[in-house]
Design a protein around this motif. Structure first.
Motif, PDB file in Angstrom:
ATOM      1  N   MET A   1     -19.935   3.557  -2.372  1.00  0.00           N
ATOM      2  CA  MET A   1     -21.098   3.659  -3.242  1.00  0.00           C
ATOM      3  C   MET A   1     -20.836   2.867  -4.519  1.00  0.00           C
ATOM      4  O   MET A   1     -19.767   2.926  -5.103  1.00  0.00           O
ATOM      5  N   GLU A   2     -21.837   2.173  -4.937  1.00  0.00           N
ATOM      6  CA  GLU A   2     -21.752   1.401  -6.182  1.00  0.00           C
ATOM      7  C   GLU A   2     -21.695   2.352  -7.381  1.00  0.00           C
ATOM      8  O   GLU A   2     -22.450   3.313  -7.474  1.00  0.00           O
ATOM      9  N   ARG A   3     -20.778   2.069  -8.288  1.00  0.00           N
ATOM     10  CA  ARG A   3     -20.695   2.855  -9.520  1.00  0.00           C
ATOM     11  C   ARG A   3     -21.752   2.353 -10.485  1.00  0.00           C
ATOM     12  O   ARG A   3     -21.927   1.152 -10.659  1.00  0.00           O
ATOM     13  N   LEU A  52     -16.217   9.453 -14.006  1.00  0.00           N
ATOM     14  CA  LEU A  52     -16.571   9.844 -12.643  1.00  0.00           C
ATOM     15  C   LEU A  52     -15.355  10.283 -11.831  1.00  0.00           C
ATOM     16  O   LEU A  52     -15.402  11.300 -11.146  1.00  0.00           O
ATOM     17  N   ASP A  53     -14.268   9.541 -11.877  1.00  0.00           N
ATOM     18  CA  ASP A  53     -13.100   9.902 -11.067  1.00  0.00           C
ATOM     19  C   ASP A  53     -12.567  11.282 -11.459  1.00  0.00           C
ATOM     20  O   ASP A  53     -12.244  12.097 -10.591  1.00  0.00           O
ATOM     21  N   ASP A 163     -27.944  10.289  -5.527  1.00  0.00           N
ATOM     22  CA  ASP A 163     -26.823  11.138  -5.151  1.00  0.00           C
ATOM     23  C   ASP A 163     -25.508  10.369  -5.178  1.00  0.00           C
ATOM     24  O   ASP A 163     -25.436   9.226  -4.720  1.00  0.00           O
ATOM     25  N   ILE A 164     -24.493  11.008  -5.722  1.00  0.00           N
ATOM     26  CA  ILE A 164     -23.126  10.492  -5.691  1.00  0.00           C
ATOM     27  C   ILE A 164     -22.384  11.164  -4.547  1.00  0.00           C
ATOM     28  O   ILE A 164     -21.672  10.530  -3.784  1.00  0.00           O
ATOM     29  N   GLY A 165     -22.557  12.478  -4.417  1.00  0.00           N
ATOM     30  CA  GLY A 165     -21.910  13.222  -3.345  1.00  0.00           C
ATOM     31  C   GLY A 165     -22.083  14.710  -3.532  1.00  0.00           C
ATOM     32  O   GLY A 165     -22.465  15.179  -4.620  1.00  0.00           O
TER      33      GLY A 165
END
Length: 172
Positions: A1-3, A52-53, A163-165
């Motif tokens: 997924m693109e950040r 994010l990480d 959505d990211i996850g």
């Protein structure tokens, strides 16, 4: 997924039946031109995308070790220009507070406060319409268990979310 360089929203993921119920109410009562996302329970409104990480790691660690939190749909709340259902979920709130402590220094003022967990089914209407719906939903309201299955991360894209996850609670 693109950040993306967009704020991150964290939500509690409802069970399928609970989401179907809440989202049908949202589609019915939310002004259609403003209803651009599905029913949701916001845990954090604005987390920095640069973290994010760290955010994802924290969510994975928590959901991997914790069981599904007990939750109850506790009452109907009047928002002034809308209506929501309040959620009583002490375990979910404790988890959210652990994350808030971990993310200290990254949180906007709104996310530094203890949230009132809720599901908005109507917003941005005239107060008279909100009062009418509040009275209607309150008259038929019955407290009941409410399934929470996991945590979701989403990018805020000027209104819509991407959505990211999602991560389910897997602990015992």
């Amino acid at each position: 997924m693109e950040r993306l360089n967009r704020p991150i929203i964290m939500t509690a993921q409802m069970g399928k039946a609970e989401f179907a119920w809440a989202d049908s109410l949202r589609r019915r009562y939310f002004p259609p031109e403003r209803n651009i996302i599905g029913a949701h329970i916001t845990l954090f409104h604005h987390l920095p995308p640069q973290a994010l990480d760290e955010i994802r790691s924290a969510v994975i660690a928590l959901t991997g070790n914790l069981p599904k939190p007990a939750a109850t749909l506790s009452n109907v709340i009047h928002l002034g220009r809308g209506v929501a259902y309040q959620l009583h979920a002490p375990e979910l709130l404790d988890m959210r507070m652990q994350l808030a402590d971990r993310f200290a220094g990254l949180l906007v003022a709104q996310d530094q406060q203890t949230p009132r967990l809720h599901i908005t089914v109507q917003n941005k209407v005239i107060p008279r319409d909100a009062q009418r719906l509040f009275e209607q939903l309150s008259a038929e309201f019955e407290s009941r268990p409410f399934a929470i299955h996991g945590i979701g991360l989403h990018y805020y894209i000027d209104g819509p979310w991407q959505d990211i996850g999602t991560w389910p609670f897997r602990g015992r």
